[in-house]
Design a protein around this motif. Structure first.
Motif, PDB file in Angstrom:
ATOM      1  N   VAL A  64       9.358  -0.413   1.642  1.00 22.82           N
ATOM      2  CA  VAL A  64       8.066  -0.592   0.884  1.00 22.82           C
ATOM      3  C   VAL A  64       7.030  -0.980   1.857  1.00 22.82           C
ATOM      4  O   VAL A  64       5.790  -0.618   1.484  1.00 22.82           O
ATOM      5  CB  VAL A  64       8.737  -1.557  -0.095  1.00 22.82           C
ATOM      6  CG1 VAL A  64       7.450  -2.058  -0.872  1.00 22.82           C
ATOM      7  CG2 VAL A  64       9.595  -1.023  -1.102  1.00 22.82           C
ATOM      8  N   LEU A  65       7.174  -1.980   2.722  1.00 27.08           N
ATOM      9  CA  LEU A  65       6.306  -2.331   3.633  1.00 27.08           C
ATOM     10  C   LEU A  65       5.613  -1.274   4.438  1.00 27.08           C
ATOM     11  O   LEU A  65       4.139  -0.912   4.351  1.00 27.08           O
ATOM     12  CB  LEU A  65       6.630  -3.315   4.593  1.00 27.08           C
ATOM     13  CG  LEU A  65       5.578  -3.869   5.590  1.00 27.08           C
ATOM     14  CD1 LEU A  65       4.397  -4.469   4.836  1.00 27.08           C
ATOM     15  CD2 LEU A  65       6.160  -4.809   6.610  1.00 27.08           C
ATOM     16  N   SER A  66       6.234  -0.250   4.695  1.00 27.65           N
ATOM     17  CA  SER A  66       5.522   0.950   5.317  1.00 27.65           C
ATOM     18  C   SER A  66       4.859   1.960   4.478  1.00 27.65           C
ATOM     19  O   SER A  66       3.906   2.760   4.836  1.00 27.65           O
ATOM     20  CB  SER A  66       6.697   1.943   6.053  1.00 27.65           C
ATOM     21  OG  SER A  66       7.511   2.448   5.127  1.00 27.65           O
ATOM     22  N   GLU A  67       4.850   1.810   3.210  1.00 28.82           N
ATOM     23  CA  GLU A  67       4.308   2.672   2.197  1.00 28.82           C
ATOM     24  C   GLU A  67       2.901   1.791   1.750  1.00 28.82           C
ATOM     25  O   GLU A  67       2.113   2.591   1.228  1.00 28.82           O
ATOM     26  CB  GLU A  67       5.019   2.422   1.042  1.00 28.82           C
ATOM     27  CG  GLU A  67       6.317   3.447   1.065  1.00 28.82           C
ATOM     28  CD  GLU A  67       7.011   3.513  -0.250  1.00 28.82           C
ATOM     29  OE1 GLU A  67       6.761   2.940  -1.200  1.00 28.82           O
ATOM     30  OE2 GLU A  67       8.241   4.010  -0.094  1.00 28.82           O
ATOM     31  N   MET A  68       2.697   0.496   2.224  1.00 33.89           N
ATOM     32  CA  MET A  68       1.413  -0.080   1.995  1.00 33.89           C
ATOM     33  C   MET A  68       0.272   0.417   2.531  1.00 33.89           C
ATOM     34  O   MET A  68       0.205   0.953   3.715  1.00 33.89           O
ATOM     35  CB  MET A  68       1.587  -1.622   2.295  1.00 33.89           C
ATOM     36  CG  MET A  68       2.762  -2.294   1.430  1.00 33.89           C
ATOM     37  SD  MET A  68       2.348  -2.027  -0.430  1.00 33.89           S
ATOM     38  CE  MET A  68       1.009  -3.083  -0.820  1.00 33.89           C
ATOM     39  N   PRO A  69      -0.850   0.340   2.090  1.00 34.59           N
ATOM     40  CA  PRO A  69      -2.197   0.994   2.731  1.00 34.59           C
ATOM     41  C   PRO A  69      -2.651  -0.024   3.677  1.00 34.59           C
ATOM     42  O   PRO A  69      -3.932  -0.065   3.565  1.00 34.59           O
ATOM     43  CB  PRO A  69      -3.105   1.354   1.562  1.00 34.59           C
ATOM     44  CG  PRO A  69      -2.844   0.354   0.413  1.00 34.59           C
ATOM     45  CD  PRO A  69      -1.171  -0.092   0.781  1.00 34.59           C
ATOM     46  N   PHE A  70      -1.948  -0.863   4.395  1.00 34.94           N
ATOM     47  CA  PHE A  70      -2.494  -1.721   5.114  1.00 34.94           C
ATOM     48  C   PHE A  70      -3.051  -1.199   6.204  1.00 34.94           C
ATOM     49  O   PHE A  70      -2.387  -0.160   6.960  1.00 34.94           O
ATOM     50  CB  PHE A  70      -1.469  -2.898   5.593  1.00 34.94           C
ATOM     51  CG  PHE A  70      -0.982  -3.917   4.358  1.00 34.94           C
ATOM     52  CD1 PHE A  70      -1.702  -4.123   3.308  1.00 34.94           C
ATOM     53  CD2 PHE A  70       0.339  -4.225   4.534  1.00 34.94           C
ATOM     54  CE1 PHE A  70      -1.434  -4.624   2.281  1.00 34.94           C
ATOM     55  CE2 PHE A  70       0.579  -5.132   3.581  1.00 34.94           C
ATOM     56  CZ  PHE A  70      -0.098  -5.060   2.357  1.00 34.94           C
ATOM     57  N   ASP A  71      -3.964  -1.685   7.226  1.00 35.15           N
ATOM     58  CA  ASP A  71      -4.446  -1.298   8.342  1.00 35.15           C
ATOM     59  C   ASP A  71      -3.468  -1.600   9.301  1.00 35.15           C
ATOM     60  O   ASP A  71      -2.734  -2.644   9.161  1.00 35.15           O
ATOM     61  CB  ASP A  71      -6.037  -1.677   8.928  1.00 35.15           C
ATOM     62  CG  ASP A  71      -6.013  -3.260   8.927  1.00 35.15           C
ATOM     63  OD1 ASP A  71      -5.404  -3.768   9.410  1.00 35.15           O
ATOM     64  OD2 ASP A  71      -7.119  -3.386   8.080  1.00 35.15           O
TER      65      ASP A  71
END
Length: 92
Positions: A64-71
């Protein structure tokens, strides 16, 4: 006086502002939930958590974390820096 009234007196700011002082983990099992948590608490208060010792685990871990659009910097902060900052605050 009710307990809720005591809380209102004790808080100097609104509960939504006070909540931003909490640190929260990223194990939400759902990207929509994690996005809401990031908005409510701030990405600077997110850190990777663990389900250990419970058998219900994210599969694969960190999905789930890897799917986030975070820079890239935010992702690095969530994965390690936030924990380090918190640990120094509490003497860890």
């Amino acid at each position: 006086m009710s307990s809720l009234a005591n809380v209102r007196i004790a808080l100097e700011t609104r509960p939504s502002v006070e909540a931003r002082r909490f640190f929260v983990d990223t194990l939400t099992f759902d990207a929509t939930n994690l996005e809401l948590i990031a908005k409510r608490f701030g990405t600077d208060h997110l850190m990777v958590g663990s389900d250990y010792p419970f058998g219900v685990m994210e599969d694969p871990p960190g999905q789930v974390l890897s799917e986030m659009p975070f820079d890239a910097k935010t992702m690095d902060d969530v994965r390690a820096l936030t924990y380090r900052r918190l640990a120094t605050r509490v003497g860890g």
